[in-house]
Scaffold this motif. Structure first.
Motif, PDB file in Angstrom:
ATOM      1  N   UNK A   9       1.049  -0.777   0.172  1.00  0.00           N
ATOM      2  CA  UNK A   9       0.065  -0.197   0.247  1.00  0.00           C
ATOM      3  C   UNK A   9       1.028   1.019   0.035  1.00  0.00           C
ATOM      4  N   UNK A  10       2.053   1.103   0.148  1.00  0.00           N
ATOM      5  CA  UNK A  10       2.756   2.613   0.270  1.00  0.00           C
ATOM      6  C   UNK A  10       3.381   2.637  -0.819  1.00  0.00           C
ATOM      7  N   UNK A  11       3.491   1.809  -2.062  1.00  0.00           N
ATOM      8  CA  UNK A  11       3.339   2.562  -2.788  1.00  0.00           C
ATOM      9  C   UNK A  11       2.919   3.837  -3.398  1.00  0.00           C
ATOM     10  N   UNK A  12       1.265   3.672  -3.066  1.00  0.00           N
ATOM     11  CA  UNK A  12       0.725   4.808  -3.451  1.00  0.00           C
ATOM     12  C   UNK A  12       0.620   5.815  -2.692  1.00  0.00           C
ATOM     13  N   UNK A  13       1.353   5.768  -1.200  1.00  0.00           N
ATOM     14  CA  UNK A  13       1.505   7.003  -1.081  1.00  0.00           C
ATOM     15  C   UNK A  13       2.539   7.960  -1.382  1.00  0.00           C
ATOM     16  N   UNK A  14       3.819   6.433  -1.977  1.00  0.00           N
ATOM     17  CA  UNK A  14       5.375   7.383  -1.649  1.00  0.00           C
ATOM     18  C   UNK A  14       5.242   7.393  -3.832  1.00  0.00           C
ATOM     19  N   UNK A  15       5.283   7.540  -4.172  1.00  0.00           N
ATOM     20  CA  UNK A  15       5.210   6.652  -5.644  1.00  0.00           C
ATOM     21  C   UNK A  15       6.045   5.651  -5.863  1.00  0.00           C
ATOM     22  N   UNK A  16       6.314   4.780  -7.159  1.00  0.00           N
ATOM     23  CA  UNK A  16       7.211   3.548  -7.625  1.00  0.00           C
ATOM     24  C   UNK A  16       8.475   4.212  -7.206  1.00  0.00           C
ATOM     25  N   UNK A  17       9.274   4.950  -7.408  1.00  0.00           N
ATOM     26  CA  UNK A  17      10.577   5.493  -7.632  1.00  0.00           C
ATOM     27  C   UNK A  17      11.086   4.987  -6.131  1.00  0.00           C
ATOM     28  N   UNK A  18       9.761   6.196  -5.880  1.00  0.00           N
ATOM     29  CA  UNK A  18      10.985   5.632  -3.611  1.00  0.00           C
ATOM     30  C   UNK A  18      10.063   4.122  -3.036  1.00  0.00           C
ATOM     31  N   UNK A  19       9.270   3.590  -3.711  1.00  0.00           N
ATOM     32  CA  UNK A  19       8.641   2.368  -2.991  1.00  0.00           C
ATOM     33  C   UNK A  19       9.884   1.347  -3.250  1.00  0.00           C
ATOM     34  N   UNK A  20      10.400   1.565  -4.777  1.00  0.00           N
ATOM     35  CA  UNK A  20      10.945   0.210  -5.041  1.00  0.00           C
ATOM     36  C   UNK A  20      12.424   1.389  -5.137  1.00  0.00           C
ATOM     37  N   UNK A  21      13.093   2.454  -4.443  1.00  0.00           N
ATOM     38  CA  UNK A  21      14.030   2.677  -3.057  1.00  0.00           C
ATOM     39  C   UNK A  21      14.292   1.831  -2.084  1.00  0.00           C
ATOM     40  N   UNK A  22      13.279   1.787  -1.657  1.00  0.00           N
ATOM     41  CA  UNK A  22      12.801   1.089   0.089  1.00  0.00           C
ATOM     42  C   UNK A  22      13.206  -0.632  -0.086  1.00  0.00           C
ATOM     43  N   UNK A  23      12.367  -0.899  -1.480  1.00  0.00           N
ATOM     44  CA  UNK A  23      12.318  -2.754  -1.732  1.00  0.00           C
ATOM     45  C   UNK A  23      13.910  -2.922  -1.790  1.00  0.00           C
ATOM     46  N   UNK A  24      14.401  -2.246  -2.370  1.00  0.00           N
ATOM     47  CA  UNK A  24      15.776  -2.901  -3.252  1.00  0.00           C
ATOM     48  C   UNK A  24      16.778  -2.558  -1.292  1.00  0.00           C
ATOM     49  N   UNK A  25      16.374  -1.764  -0.929  1.00  0.00           N
ATOM     50  CA  UNK A  25      17.893  -1.303   0.317  1.00  0.00           C
ATOM     51  C   UNK A  25      17.495  -2.713   1.266  1.00  0.00           C
ATOM     52  N   UNK A  26      16.003  -2.712   1.531  1.00  0.00           N
ATOM     53  CA  UNK A  26      15.215  -4.033   1.743  1.00  0.00           C
ATOM     54  C   UNK A  26      15.945  -5.566   1.112  1.00  0.00           C
ATOM     55  N   UNK A  27      16.051  -5.547  -0.155  1.00  0.00           N
ATOM     56  CA  UNK A  27      16.840  -7.252  -0.470  1.00  0.00           C
ATOM     57  C   UNK A  27      18.468  -6.351  -0.740  1.00  0.00           C
ATOM     58  N   UNK A  28      18.729  -5.763  -0.112  1.00  0.00           N
ATOM     59  CA  UNK A  28      20.327  -5.455   0.034  1.00  0.00           C
ATOM     60  C   UNK A  28      20.962  -5.053   1.367  1.00  0.00           C
ATOM     61  N   UNK A  29      21.331  -3.501   1.525  1.00  0.00           N
ATOM     62  CA  UNK A  29      22.394  -3.816   2.921  1.00  0.00           C
ATOM     63  C   UNK A  29      21.510  -3.528   3.800  1.00  0.00           C
ATOM     64  N   UNK A  30      19.827  -3.342   3.580  1.00  0.00           N
ATOM     65  CA  UNK A  30      19.042  -3.571   4.665  1.00  0.00           C
ATOM     66  C   UNK A  30      17.992  -4.674   5.748  1.00  0.00           C
ATOM     67  N   UNK A  31      18.693  -5.690   4.414  1.00  0.00           N
ATOM     68  CA  UNK A  31      17.851  -6.766   4.858  1.00  0.00           C
ATOM     69  C   UNK A  31      17.418  -7.405   5.621  1.00  0.00           C
ATOM     70  N   UNK A  32      15.516  -7.316   6.092  1.00  0.00           N
ATOM     71  CA  UNK A  32      15.445  -7.171   7.501  1.00  0.00           C
ATOM     72  C   UNK A  32      15.483  -8.487   7.910  1.00  0.00           C
ATOM     73  N   UNK A  33      15.250  -8.820   9.417  1.00  0.00           N
ATOM     74  CA  UNK A  33      15.577 -10.502  10.268  1.00  0.00           C
ATOM     75  C   UNK A  33      13.763 -10.472  10.281  1.00  0.00           C
ATOM     76  N   UNK A  34      13.272 -11.305   9.233  1.00  0.00           N
ATOM     77  CA  UNK A  34      11.649 -12.038   9.251  1.00  0.00           C
ATOM     78  C   UNK A  34      11.358 -12.904   9.713  1.00  0.00           C
ATOM     79  N   UNK A  35      10.435 -12.032  10.442  1.00  0.00           N
ATOM     80  CA  UNK A  35       8.918 -13.884  11.113  1.00  0.00           C
ATOM     81  C   UNK A  35       7.901 -13.888  10.439  1.00  0.00           C
TER      82      UNK A  35
END
Length: 307
Positions: free
Chosen positions: A148-174
């Motif tokens: 849902x955040x994609x509609x709040x911030x647009x594709x570019x910022x949303x993808x930046x967030x996802x790429x950070x989570x897929x890379x250096x900021x990979x989260x611990x998941x539950x």
């Protein structure tokens, strides 16, 4: 809904008001497990649930799959139209939300992200946790929130967030959001990216130092806890009476005392600071656009190898 303080009182109030009705027996489980159990019991001709109380996305899924049947409670007209199904298969009995949260003991105010760029920066490395977006066996409310955040911030910022989570900021998941909250309080993570109000307020009202992460770019996602009648229970008068009760002012006041869920009935408020304001005109998710867009978001999550 999860077995919460106040829920048993709700059941006893129903029994007191309707002495000759069947007494509700409550099964607590995760949304995916509830759906699977009901589906399998129906397929095998077994007795299954008469009423479900589930996160709204699961009520929509059960409705689409033909598991919920039509029923129109008498007091449903007291509710805004978006709080009830035009097809009469579900009613919103409470308002909940998804948000991000942090432990104020371990994350100093100067280190709290102010926007998604902060959240995507490398200083967040090793500090993030979230419900698994693609592999959770409990539910996927976290995936709905991140999508849902994609509609709040647009594709570019949303993808930046996802790429950070897929890379250096990979989260611990539950698998479960409750387990994510435990990781947050144990100091395993500093910020929970997919925190459900039921889990958040359970800790907040018991004195835990958790706070919502207030970012304009990532506002809380309002949603519902919804109730519906399961197909096969059309002849169960007690089940219908219980659905009527859930929408009554008495039951709504009791729901307002359950940490993490606010009453959906206009004019009835939560008995504690709910922290997130809502009204009939607010945006509630998932909506039809969310449901249409989620498969594409899940494909992106998988392509980036997000768990």
């Amino acid at each position: 809904m999860g077995l919460r303080p106040g829920l048993s009182e709700l059941f006893w109030a129903f029994r007191k008001r309707h002495k000759l009705e069947e007494f509700p027996v409550y099964l607590d489980d995760h949304p995916f497990q509830i759906r699977e159990r009901i589906r399998r019991e129906r397929e095998n001709g077994m007795r299954t649930a008469d009423v479900v109380l589930v996160p709204h996305y699961m009520a929509l899924r059960l409705s689409e799959e033909g598991i919920l049947t039509r029923y129109r409670p008498a007091e449903v007209d007291a509710y805004p139209k978006k709080f009830r199904d035009g097809g009469q298969r579900w009613s919103a009995v409470g308002v909940t939300f998804m948000s991000m949260a942090y432990d104020a003991r371990r994350l100093l105010s100067k280190d709290v992200p102010k926007n998604l760029d902060d959240l995507s920066s490398e200083k967040m490395r090793g500090k993030l946790g979230m419900q698994s977006l693609t592999a959770s066996k409990a539910g996927n409310l976290g995936a709905h929130y991140i999508a849902s955040l994609k509609r709040e911030v647009g594709s570019k910022k949303w993808m930046n967030l996802l790429e950070s989570l897929a890379g250096a900021n990979r989260p611990r998941t539950y698998d479960c959001i409750d387990h994510l909250m435990q990781g947050l309080l144990d100091g395993v993570v500093r910020i929970g990216l997919t925190v459900y109000s039921l889990a958040y307020f359970r800790e907040k009202t018991s004195g835990s130092p958790v706070s919502l992460l207030r970012m304009k770019e990532a506002p809380p996602m309002l949603t519902f806890t919804s109730a519906g009648l399961v197909g096969g229970a059309e002849g169960n008068r007690s089940a219908k009476t219980f659905l009527e009760f859930l929408l009554s002012s008495e039951a709504q006041r009791m729901i307002g005392k359950i940490a993490g869920i606010a009453p959906s009935r206009p004019g009835v408020g939560a008995a504690y600071p709910f922290e997130v304001k809502y009204a009939s005109g607010s945006a509630f998710h998932p909506d039809p656009s969310d449901l249409e867009e989620l498969p594409a978001a899940l494909s992106i999550f998988k392509r980036l190898h997000l768990p």
